[in-house]
Scaffold this active site. Structure first.
Site, PDB file in Angstrom:
ATOM      1  N   THR A   1       0.873  -1.181   0.000  1.00 11.02           N
ATOM      2  CA  THR A   1       0.000   0.000   0.000  1.00 11.02           C
ATOM      3  C   THR A   1       0.904   1.224   0.000  1.00 11.02           C
ATOM      4  O   THR A   1       1.612   1.467   0.986  1.00 11.02           O
ATOM      5  CB  THR A   1      -0.891   0.030   1.263  1.00 11.02           C
ATOM      6  OG1 THR A   1      -1.650  -1.171   1.306  1.00 11.02           O
ATOM      7  CG2 THR A   1      -1.830   1.220   1.230  1.00 11.02           C
TER       8      THR A   1
ATOM      9  N   LYS B   1      -7.652   1.604  -3.109  1.00 16.83           N
ATOM     10  CA  LYS B   1      -7.293   1.161  -1.752  1.00 16.83           C
ATOM     11  C   LYS B   1      -7.431   2.310  -0.741  1.00 16.83           C
ATOM     12  O   LYS B   1      -8.023   2.141   0.326  1.00 16.83           O
ATOM     13  CB  LYS B   1      -5.858   0.628  -1.782  1.00 16.83           C
ATOM     14  CG  LYS B   1      -5.210   0.395  -0.461  1.00 16.83           C
ATOM     15  CD  LYS B   1      -5.625  -0.910   0.181  1.00 16.83           C
ATOM     16  CE  LYS B   1      -5.082  -1.030   1.587  1.00 16.83           C
ATOM     17  NZ  LYS B   1      -5.570  -2.182   2.287  1.00 16.83           N
TER      18      LYS B   1
ATOM     19  N   LYS C   1      -1.494   5.234   8.609  1.00 17.39           N
ATOM     20  CA  LYS C   1      -0.696   5.312   7.369  1.00 17.39           C
ATOM     21  C   LYS C   1      -1.622   5.512   6.159  1.00 17.39           C
ATOM     22  O   LYS C   1      -1.390   6.394   5.328  1.00 17.39           O
ATOM     23  CB  LYS C   1       0.101   4.009   7.202  1.00 17.39           C
ATOM     24  CG  LYS C   1       0.854   3.922   5.884  1.00 17.39           C
ATOM     25  CD  LYS C   1       1.384   2.522   5.589  1.00 17.39           C
ATOM     26  CE  LYS C   1       1.759   2.432   4.117  1.00 17.39           C
ATOM     27  NZ  LYS C   1       2.167   1.118   3.664  1.00 17.39           N
TER      28      LYS C   1
END
Ligand code: NAD
Length: 296
Positions: free
Chosen positions: A94, A169, A244
């Site tokens: 990611t 995502k 994050k």
């Protein structure tokens, strides 16, 4: 034996994902900076390599599963020197959309097909081979990657061109961060009003308040026995990883000019939570900070 695969980054996610490629009959050569992790991977049938170049040599496909964009770009810069143009490069980490697009450019410079293919489903999904992959890149790269991704996941979605997988995502996880805080606030308000957790769950989980954060991952113990709330908020999905992803969403919002005020607020709240030393706990433990009135 099917075509050899190189797998770079064999941590919490990469280790079990690479093991599933082995189970599907592939020869998998792995590399990780940690000797301990490499040794554990060897126990799952992954052939340990002593360098990135050794792992990648002769591989038809290279998969990377690394912490951040800077790690992916550093590894891909090495990879494009080590592999021929026939090699397909897939990044499952990611990372920010900008770095993902730079990685695609590096691959294209060498003539390699490439895909950004981040995952959702966590370490449980990685071990069970039930991850969701959201992929960005050309149709050809996607079709070529699909059988490999199917060995590691259950749902594989082609989201669009370069970087589209990362875009999907971070949008998904921004919804998740915001909705978890919303569900927690409702339980905190319910507590203040003398409402039982079960009563609020029974109503909201079948009414317009229903969502994954409530129905599947309920942040209070009891209503959903498998949720981390029943296990002292052990992750699960650590709050530091949620932070994050929320920061990646905020970076993307700033660079595109998209208005995401609730995403910004969610990033702030998880930032405070991490400052309190809670980053290693499941992200649903944010309810404890909300009960205390949000002090950092
Ligand atoms: P991790 O820290 O457990 O694993 C990363 C691995 O990369 C480590 O073993 C590290 O030694 C290795 N590494 C770093 N730089 C390297 C290099 N230059 N060469 C070789 N190896 C190198 O992290 P993780 O939990 O497996 O997460 C990996 C990625 O997946 C992250 O981007 C994360 O955001 C994403 N992700 C994680 C989860 C989760 O639940 N853990 C869920 C979805 C997505």
């Amino acid at each position: 034996m099917a075509a050899p695969i190189a797998f770079i980054g064999l941590g919490n996610m990469g280790g079990p994902m690479a093991a599933n490629l082995v189970k599907a009959g592939h020869e998998v050569r792995g590399f990780d900076l940690s000797a301990e992790i490499l040794k554990a991977a060897a126990g799952n049938g992954i052939i340990p390599a002593t360098s990135l170049a050794e792992a990648a040599e002769g591989a038809d496909v290279v998969v990377t599963m690394l912490p951040k964009g800077e790690h992916v770009l550093a590894v891909w810069r090495e990879l494009v020197k080590a592999v021929p143009a026939s090699t397909l490069l897939i990044d499952c980490s990611t990372i920010d959309v900008g770095s993902a697009r730079q990685a695609h450019e590096l691959a294209a410079g060498k003539g390699c097909a490439s895909l950004d293919a981040p995952v959702s489903g966590g370490t449980g999904g990685a071990a069970a081979g039930t991850l969701t992959f959201m992929a960005g890149g050309s149709g050809d790269a996607f079709e070529r990657a699909k059988p490999y991704l199917e060995a590691m996941g259950r749902k594989i979605v082609h989201c669009g061109g370069d970087g589209a997988g990362q875009a999907a995502k971070i949008c998904n996880n921004m919804i998740l961060g915001i909705s978890m805080i919303g569900v927690c606030e409702a339980f905190v308000l319910g507590e203040a009003l003398g409402l039982s957790h079960q009563a609020l769950f029974d109503v909201a989980s079948t009414s317009s308040g229903q969502c994954w954060s409530l129905n599947t991952y309920c942040p209070v113990p009891g209503p959903v026995p498998t949720s981390p709330a029943n296990n002292d908020y052990r992750p699960g999905f650590a709050a530091a990883l949620m932070l994050k992803d929320l920061k990646l969403a905020q970076d993307a919002a700033l660079s595109t000019g998209a208005a995401t005020p609730l995403g910004a607020e969610a990033a702030q709240i998880y930032g405070l939570f991490e400052k309190q030393g809670q980053g290693g706990r499941d992200f649903s433990a944010i309810i404890e900070m909300l009960r205390g009135g949000l002090q950092a």
